[in-house]
Scaffold this active site. Structure first.
Site, PDB file in Angstrom:
ATOM      1  N   GLY A 152       0.776  -1.234   0.000  1.00  0.00           N
ATOM      2  CA  GLY A 152       0.000   0.000   0.000  1.00  0.00           C
ATOM      3  C   GLY A 152       0.806   1.282   0.000  1.00  0.00           C
ATOM      4  O   GLY A 152       0.243   2.361  -0.227  1.00  0.00           O
ATOM      5  N   PRO A 182       5.529  -4.363   0.572  1.00  0.00           N
ATOM      6  CA  PRO A 182       5.466  -3.354  -0.491  1.00  0.00           C
ATOM      7  C   PRO A 182       5.752  -3.952  -1.865  1.00  0.00           C
ATOM      8  O   PRO A 182       6.632  -4.808  -2.004  1.00  0.00           O
ATOM      9  CB  PRO A 182       6.582  -2.366  -0.108  1.00  0.00           C
ATOM     10  CG  PRO A 182       7.566  -3.203   0.653  1.00  0.00           C
ATOM     11  CD  PRO A 182       6.753  -4.246   1.384  1.00  0.00           C
ATOM     12  N   ARG A 237       4.671  -1.776  -5.158  1.00  0.00           N
ATOM     13  CA  ARG A 237       4.856  -0.541  -5.927  1.00  0.00           C
ATOM     14  C   ARG A 237       6.067   0.272  -5.458  1.00  0.00           C
ATOM     15  O   ARG A 237       6.833   0.763  -6.269  1.00  0.00           O
ATOM     16  CB  ARG A 237       3.588   0.308  -5.770  1.00  0.00           C
ATOM     17  CG  ARG A 237       3.559   1.544  -6.630  1.00  0.00           C
ATOM     18  CD  ARG A 237       2.345   2.434  -6.294  1.00  0.00           C
ATOM     19  NE  ARG A 237       1.145   1.709  -6.051  1.00  0.00           N
ATOM     20  CZ  ARG A 237       0.230   1.404  -6.989  1.00  0.00           C
ATOM     21  NH1 ARG A 237       0.418   1.788  -8.227  1.00  0.00           N
ATOM     22  NH2 ARG A 237      -0.852   0.724  -6.662  1.00  0.00           N
ATOM     23  N   ARG A 239      -3.039   0.814 -16.723  1.00  0.00           N
ATOM     24  CA  ARG A 239      -3.523   1.597 -15.571  1.00  0.00           C
ATOM     25  C   ARG A 239      -4.402   2.794 -15.958  1.00  0.00           C
ATOM     26  O   ARG A 239      -5.439   3.010 -15.329  1.00  0.00           O
ATOM     27  CB  ARG A 239      -2.348   2.039 -14.688  1.00  0.00           C
ATOM     28  CG  ARG A 239      -1.484   0.871 -14.189  1.00  0.00           C
ATOM     29  CD  ARG A 239      -0.417   1.294 -13.203  1.00  0.00           C
ATOM     30  NE  ARG A 239      -0.984   1.619 -11.929  1.00  0.00           N
ATOM     31  CZ  ARG A 239      -1.119   2.843 -11.478  1.00  0.00           C
ATOM     32  NH1 ARG A 239      -0.698   3.864 -12.177  1.00  0.00           N
ATOM     33  NH2 ARG A 239      -1.663   3.054 -10.304  1.00  0.00           N
ATOM     34  N   CYS A 241      -7.533  -1.322 -30.628  1.00  0.00           N
ATOM     35  CA  CYS A 241      -8.883  -0.958 -31.094  1.00  0.00           C
ATOM     36  C   CYS A 241      -9.867  -0.850 -29.931  1.00  0.00           C
ATOM     37  O   CYS A 241     -10.804  -1.649 -29.796  1.00  0.00           O
ATOM     38  CB  CYS A 241      -9.365  -1.990 -32.104  1.00  0.00           C
ATOM     39  SG  CYS A 241      -8.236  -2.098 -33.472  1.00  0.00           S
ATOM     40  N   GLU A 242      -9.607   0.084 -29.066  1.00  0.00           N
ATOM     41  CA  GLU A 242     -10.470   0.369 -27.910  1.00  0.00           C
ATOM     42  C   GLU A 242     -10.369   1.869 -27.659  1.00  0.00           C
ATOM     43  O   GLU A 242      -9.256   2.418 -27.669  1.00  0.00           O
ATOM     44  CB  GLU A 242      -9.952  -0.329 -26.638  1.00  0.00           C
ATOM     45  CG  GLU A 242      -9.895  -1.828 -26.675  1.00  0.00           C
ATOM     46  CD  GLU A 242     -11.232  -2.512 -26.438  1.00  0.00           C
ATOM     47  OE1 GLU A 242     -12.155  -1.863 -25.901  1.00  0.00           O
ATOM     48  OE2 GLU A 242     -11.339  -3.685 -26.802  1.00  0.00           O
TER      49      GLU A 242
HETATM   50  N1  LLP Z   1       0.165  -7.544  -0.479  1.00  0.00           N
HETATM   51  C1  LLP Z   1      -1.007  -7.955  -0.980  1.00  0.00           C
HETATM   52  C2  LLP Z   1      -1.755  -9.012  -0.312  1.00  0.00           C
HETATM   53  C3  LLP Z   1      -1.511  -7.338  -2.132  1.00  0.00           C
HETATM   54  O1  LLP Z   1      -2.674  -7.734  -2.641  1.00  0.00           O
HETATM   55  C4  LLP Z   1      -0.786  -6.298  -2.750  1.00  0.00           C
HETATM   56  C5  LLP Z   1      -1.300  -5.615  -3.946  1.00  0.00           C
HETATM   57  C6  LLP Z   1       0.463  -5.933  -2.195  1.00  0.00           C
HETATM   58  C7  LLP Z   1       0.900  -6.578  -1.048  1.00  0.00           C
HETATM   59  C8  LLP Z   1       1.315  -4.869  -2.792  1.00  0.00           C
HETATM   60  O2  LLP Z   1       0.684  -3.647  -2.745  1.00  0.00           O
HETATM   61  P1  LLP Z   1       1.456  -2.298  -3.135  1.00  0.00           P
HETATM   62  O3  LLP Z   1       2.569  -2.103  -2.153  1.00  0.00           O
HETATM   63  O4  LLP Z   1       2.003  -2.473  -4.502  1.00  0.00           O
HETATM   64  O5  LLP Z   1       0.415  -1.257  -3.037  1.00  0.00           O
HETATM   65  N2  LLP Z   1      -2.802  -2.934 -10.163  1.00  0.00           N
HETATM   66  C9  LLP Z   1      -2.939  -1.857  -9.202  1.00  0.00           C
HETATM   67  C10 LLP Z   1      -2.450  -2.245  -7.820  1.00  0.00           C
HETATM   68  C11 LLP Z   1      -3.169  -3.428  -7.239  1.00  0.00           C
HETATM   69  C12 LLP Z   1      -2.599  -3.869  -5.913  1.00  0.00           C
HETATM   70  C13 LLP Z   1      -3.044  -5.242  -5.584  1.00  0.00           C
HETATM   71  N3  LLP Z   1      -2.471  -5.792  -4.401  1.00  0.00           N
HETATM   72  C14 LLP Z   1      -2.257  -0.623  -9.751  1.00  0.00           C
HETATM   73  O6  LLP Z   1      -1.776  -0.651 -10.881  1.00  0.00           O
HETATM   74  O7  LLP Z   1      -2.263   0.411  -9.096  1.00  0.00           O
END
Ligand code: LLP
Length: 395
Positions: free
Chosen positions: A224, A259, A261, A293, A324-325
């Site tokens: 997150g 983490p 992202r 995204r 094509c979208e």
């Molecule tokens: N842990 C779990 C259980 C998760 O489901 C996720 C991401 C993470 C960790 C890593 O989260 P982060 O640190 O990356 O926020 N496709 C979307 C993001 C979807 C996140 C899904 N779960 C985007 O492009 O923003």
């Protein structure tokens, strides 16, 4: 001035490798990992593979001593192959198959289950030494509605009440080591959100400890951690966040973070060539198949003219792909400089959830990935060919 990445001209990279092209700067990945370690020296950090699972990058991340956060059998296998220590890793799946559960059991990764029913299913195959359950505390966060993963009407985690039953069942089955997990959103830039999350998980853990007479070895805040995509967004001050979290952290359990992202997003760019200019539509050779995204969440990605970073932004342009979208659009009415056919645009902050969410829709072969390291460049994934499109089909 031309755009540089990792000490190399972006234009020269496109001449060597063609476009579309994903480029990652190794030094930025290392810096991000270092920032995490320094801000949270008291936490165990597991990289969420789903953000970017290029094996070369996974090996690099594993070498820095991070654990892995895997969501299925294949991600566990990738993590194993890349050299992550799976005993220090996590398996968090929302809806696992039997194969996923069996693989997770075999690796010794901390199993973090999404529902009590999954615990019952797991018992057909064996019992892990330790177990964790994912709680949905009834609130969520996240930059877009599509990436809010806590609160009402989301499929993730279970209520406190149901989690209590799950821990009871696990204790009765003979499990003695416990973890507890909560992740309610992705791409969050408010420090206070993480404090709320920790307070909430600690209070639930405290209640369960007393009521069920169990001890939590691990509490897990999930992923997150956000990064800025838009010009006015303020980056997280990770050091300060680490200190704020430490003030609340009761140290009764090992704190875990997952983490994705934060580790890779800012290291990456997607380089693309302008093929067609039609009125204010700038048609580039990258599309939603390379970076979904914007189409999926309405996400903003900064786009620069790699040929001339200083060119004044005199235009208002639509930057669109070849798919094509109508949603195949990276930017709408975006202030941009004058652009010519053959120019190279760099779509920024494309290291996370870009290649990872790519597809072959519309006969679109996946582009190459290149890693930059202080002036050196290395191809870490070859461009796909038509063979990749048809190799499993009956010809
Ligand atoms: N842990 C779990 C259980 C998760 O489901 C996720 C991401 C993470 C960790 C890593 O989260 P982060 O640190 O990356 O926020 N496709 C979307 C993001 C979807 C996140 C899904 N779960 C985007 O492009 O923003």
């Amino acid at each position: 001035m031309e755009l540089q990445i990792g000490g190399v001209s972006a234009i020269s990279l496109t001449k060597t490798y063609g476009t579309p092209l994903y480029v990652y700067d190794k030094q930025i990945i290392l810096k991000k990992i270092q920032e995490l370690k320094e801000a949270f020296p008291y936490a165990r950090i597991c990289y969420a593979l789903k953000a970017n699972s290029n094996i070369y990058l996974l090996k690099l991340i594993a070498q820095q001593g991070l654990g892995a956060d895997c969501s299925n059998k294949i991600e566990l296998e990738l993590a194993e192959y890349a050299g992550f220590n799976l005993k220090e890793s996590i398996f968090t799946a929302v809806n696992p198959s039997d194969e996923d559960l069996v693989k997770a059991l075999q690796t010794g990764a901390m199993m973090n289950l999404d529902d009590l029913s999954i615990f019952y299913r797991l018992q057909k195959f064996g019992l892990p030494k330790k177990i964790s359950f994912r709680i949905n505390p009834g609130f969520g966060a996240g930059k877009f509605p599509g990436i809010v993963v806590g609160g009402k009407d989301v499929k993730f985690g279970m209520s406190e009440e149901r989690a209590k039953q799950a821990y009871c069942a696990a204790k009765e089955a003979g499990i003695q080591e416990f973890g507890i997990h909560m992740m309610t959103g992705s791409c969050v830039l408010e420090e206070s959100y993480f404090e709320e999350l920790l307070k909430s998980i600690q209070s639930i853990a405290e209640n369960f400890s007393q009521e069920l007479n169990i001890h939590f070895e691990h509490i897990n805040l999930g992923g997150g951690l956000g990064v800025p995509y838009e010009p006015e967004e303020v980056p997280l001050n990770l050091k300060r966040l680490g200190e704020r979290i430490q003030k609340i952290y009761n140290t009764k359990s090992i704190l875990m973070l997952e983490p994705g992202r934060y580790v890779v997003a800012e290291s990456g760019m997607l380089l693309t060539t302008v093929n067609t200019i039609k009125n204010n539509f700038i048609g580039v050779d990258a599309g939603m198949t390379n970076l979904i995204r914007p189409a999926l969440y309405g996400a903003y990605h900064s786009i620069v003219l790699a040929n001339d970073l200083q060119a004044p932004k005199t235009e208002s342009l639509m930057i669109v792909g070849p798919v094509c979208e109508s949603t195949d659009c990276f930017a709408k009415d975006r202030p941009m400089p004058k652009i010519k056919e053959g120019n190279i645009l760099a779509i920024q902050v494309a290291g996370a959830y870009s290649f990872a969410m790519s597809s072959q829709y519309n006969g679109r072969l996946r582009p190459s990935e290149v890693l930059l390291d202080n002036g050196l460049h290395k191809l870490i994934r070859k461009r796909e060919t038509i063979i990749d499109l048809i190799q499993y089909e009956q010809l």
